[in-house]
Design a protein around this motif. Structure first.
Motif, PDB file in Angstrom:
ATOM      1  N   LEU A   1       0.865  -1.171   0.000  1.00  0.00           N
ATOM      2  CA  LEU A   1       0.000   0.000   0.000  1.00  0.00           C
ATOM      3  C   LEU A   1       0.902   1.221   0.000  1.00  0.00           C
ATOM      4  O   LEU A   1       1.592   1.497   0.983  1.00  0.00           O
ATOM      5  CB  LEU A   1      -0.916  -0.002   1.226  1.00  0.00           C
ATOM      6  CG  LEU A   1      -1.880  -1.190   1.325  1.00  0.00           C
ATOM      7  CD1 LEU A   1      -2.597  -1.177   2.667  1.00  0.00           C
ATOM      8  CD2 LEU A   1      -2.887  -1.174   0.189  1.00  0.00           C
ATOM      9  N   CYS A   2       0.927   1.943  -1.101  1.00  0.00           N
ATOM     10  CA  CYS A   2       1.859   3.049  -1.306  1.00  0.00           C
ATOM     11  C   CYS A   2       1.181   4.384  -1.023  1.00  0.00           C
ATOM     12  O   CYS A   2       0.063   4.628  -1.479  1.00  0.00           O
ATOM     13  CB  CYS A   2       2.383   3.052  -2.737  1.00  0.00           C
ATOM     14  SG  CYS A   2       3.139   1.481  -3.265  1.00  0.00           S
ATOM     15  N   PHE A   3       1.868   5.251  -0.314  1.00  0.00           N
ATOM     16  CA  PHE A   3       1.336   6.579  -0.055  1.00  0.00           C
ATOM     17  C   PHE A   3       1.546   7.517  -1.231  1.00  0.00           C
ATOM     18  O   PHE A   3       0.885   8.545  -1.321  1.00  0.00           O
ATOM     19  CB  PHE A   3       1.951   7.157   1.222  1.00  0.00           C
ATOM     20  CG  PHE A   3       1.200   6.747   2.463  1.00  0.00           C
ATOM     21  CD1 PHE A   3       0.296   7.599   3.061  1.00  0.00           C
ATOM     22  CD2 PHE A   3       1.386   5.490   3.003  1.00  0.00           C
ATOM     23  CE1 PHE A   3      -0.410   7.221   4.190  1.00  0.00           C
ATOM     24  CE2 PHE A   3       0.687   5.094   4.136  1.00  0.00           C
ATOM     25  CZ  PHE A   3      -0.219   5.958   4.723  1.00  0.00           C
ATOM     26  N   ARG A   4       2.474   7.158  -2.128  1.00  0.00           N
ATOM     27  CA  ARG A   4       2.679   7.958  -3.332  1.00  0.00           C
ATOM     28  C   ARG A   4       2.218   7.171  -4.555  1.00  0.00           C
ATOM     29  O   ARG A   4       2.539   5.986  -4.708  1.00  0.00           O
ATOM     30  CB  ARG A   4       4.159   8.323  -3.502  1.00  0.00           C
ATOM     31  CG  ARG A   4       4.721   9.191  -2.408  1.00  0.00           C
ATOM     32  CD  ARG A   4       6.066   9.793  -2.823  1.00  0.00           C
ATOM     33  NE  ARG A   4       7.006   8.793  -3.327  1.00  0.00           N
ATOM     34  CZ  ARG A   4       8.225   9.075  -3.774  1.00  0.00           C
ATOM     35  NH1 ARG A   4       8.633  10.331  -3.793  1.00  0.00           N
ATOM     36  NH2 ARG A   4       9.024   8.113  -4.204  1.00  0.00           N
ATOM     37  N   HIS A   5       1.489   7.844  -5.430  1.00  0.00           N
ATOM     38  CA  HIS A   5       1.014   7.198  -6.652  1.00  0.00           C
ATOM     39  C   HIS A   5       2.196   6.725  -7.491  1.00  0.00           C
ATOM     40  O   HIS A   5       2.139   5.652  -8.114  1.00  0.00           O
ATOM     41  CB  HIS A   5       0.146   8.173  -7.449  1.00  0.00           C
ATOM     42  CG  HIS A   5      -0.611   7.541  -8.572  1.00  0.00           C
ATOM     43  ND1 HIS A   5      -0.048   7.336  -9.819  1.00  0.00           N
ATOM     44  CD2 HIS A   5      -1.875   7.032  -8.640  1.00  0.00           C
ATOM     45  CE1 HIS A   5      -0.931   6.756 -10.613  1.00  0.00           C
ATOM     46  NE2 HIS A   5      -2.054   6.561  -9.922  1.00  0.00           N
ATOM     47  N   GLU A   6       3.279   7.482  -7.515  1.00  0.00           N
ATOM     48  CA  GLU A   6       4.433   7.113  -8.334  1.00  0.00           C
ATOM     49  C   GLU A   6       5.089   5.814  -7.862  1.00  0.00           C
ATOM     50  O   GLU A   6       5.640   5.058  -8.668  1.00  0.00           O
ATOM     51  CB  GLU A   6       5.453   8.248  -8.344  1.00  0.00           C
ATOM     52  CG  GLU A   6       6.048   8.580  -6.986  1.00  0.00           C
ATOM     53  CD  GLU A   6       6.676   9.950  -6.951  1.00  0.00           C
ATOM     54  OE1 GLU A   6       7.913  10.035  -7.073  1.00  0.00           O
ATOM     55  OE2 GLU A   6       5.930  10.943  -6.790  1.00  0.00           O
ATOM     56  N   ASP A   7       5.033   5.529  -6.559  1.00  0.00           N
ATOM     57  CA  ASP A   7       5.582   4.267  -6.071  1.00  0.00           C
ATOM     58  C   ASP A   7       4.690   3.102  -6.488  1.00  0.00           C
ATOM     59  O   ASP A   7       5.179   2.014  -6.800  1.00  0.00           O
ATOM     60  CB  ASP A   7       5.722   4.300  -4.546  1.00  0.00           C
ATOM     61  CG  ASP A   7       6.829   5.232  -4.088  1.00  0.00           C
ATOM     62  OD1 ASP A   7       7.780   5.439  -4.872  1.00  0.00           O
ATOM     63  OD2 ASP A   7       6.745   5.764  -2.967  1.00  0.00           O
ATOM     64  N   ALA A   8       3.381   3.334  -6.497  1.00  0.00           N
ATOM     65  CA  ALA A   8       2.465   2.306  -6.985  1.00  0.00           C
ATOM     66  C   ALA A   8       2.680   2.065  -8.481  1.00  0.00           C
ATOM     67  O   ALA A   8       2.571   0.926  -8.956  1.00  0.00           O
ATOM     68  CB  ALA A   8       1.023   2.711  -6.705  1.00  0.00           C
TER      69      ALA A   8
END
Length: 265
Positions: A107-114
């Motif tokens: 579960l990523c807090f940044r969209h770019e990490d997702a």
């Protein structure tokens, strides 16, 4: 309650487990040999129950005298995290680096990490090419999500990890968990209810403090930092009317007044 209005009880943490964030893509690649998918579906209409966490359950059954899971979940309303699902809206999982026999969802807090996670999925799993996608899910849904035998790991924003470590510069060591920030100066009362805002972004809380404090650059000295996981655990163990029920988590980019108005509407 200790954190909101008094001293911060969340000052001791384990070593900095997020030191590998800069090698996020490489780490994912080594774990994709056991990539799987798992239900349940991401559906706004689904009724969620609890979140399985590798160290402790974030939504343990509460004794009657303590805060309910629904109360804790409500405090998290509106904040999005991101993960990857397949065309059937099922979680895409990877093997746990600490225990290869287990699978976890990120579960990523940044969209770019997702998106980086998604790129790894598409490059490593041919059957998911063109079918996997990044999907948002709110923290209140995550908190109430119960999936037997599956764990989730939060991937915090590395900028906020850096901010948290700078605020705790006097206490050398690492930081374990998702950083959250709070200040006594931002506690508000509205309609006979007390709100203690908790922020996921140091920049957001500094902006709010600049509105209420005339002390200029020194606003950072009024900021306390803890981890989301520890704060939720403390809320679960706290009795009603202890003050911990006043906590409300502010989505990144929003002011506490805007968020309170939205949830009270």
């Amino acid at each position: 309650m200790e954190w909101c209005g008094h001293s911060n009880p969340l000052l001791s943490f384990s070593s900095f487990i997020h030191q590998h964030l800069s090698r996020f893509g490489a780490d994912l690649a080594t774990r994709f040999q056991h990539t799987t998918t798992h239900s349940p579906h991401f559906s706004p209409q689904s009724l969620f129950a609890s979140l399985t966490h590798p160290k402790h359950a974030l939504a343990a059954a509460a004794p009657p005298s303590t805060l309910t899971s629904s109360h804790v979940a409500k405090s998290l309303t509106g904040t999005k995290v991101y993960t990857v699902s397949n065309s059937n809206n099922e979680f895409v999982l990877i093997s746990d680096a600490a225990d290869g026999s287990k699978s976890i969802g990120l579960l990523c807090f940044r969209h770019e990490d997702a998106e980086a996670f998604l790129a790894q999925v598409r490059s490593r799993k041919r059957e998911l090419r063109g079918k996997a996608r990044v999907v948002p899910i709110t923290l209140d849904q995550v908190y109430m999500l119960k999936v037997e035998g599956i764990a989730f790991r939060f991937l915090p924003d590395p900028i906020q990890i850096k901010n948290a470590l700078e605020l705790r510069a006097a206490n050398k060591g690492g930081f374990d968990g998702v950083p959250v920030f709070q200040s006594d100066l931002l506690v508000v009362k509205k309609k006979n209810k007390r709100y203690c805002p908790v922020y996921f972004s140091k920049e957001d809380i500094e902006k709010e403090l600049s509105k209420v404090s005339r002390r200029g650059p020194g606003v950072s000295q009024h900021i306390m930092v803890g981890s989301l996981e520890d704060v939720l655990k403390k809320m679960e163990m706290s009795e009603r009317n202890s003050g911990w029920e006043d906590l409300i988590f502010i989505p990144p980019g929003k002011s506490h007044s805007q968020h309170i108005q939205e949830i009270d509407a």
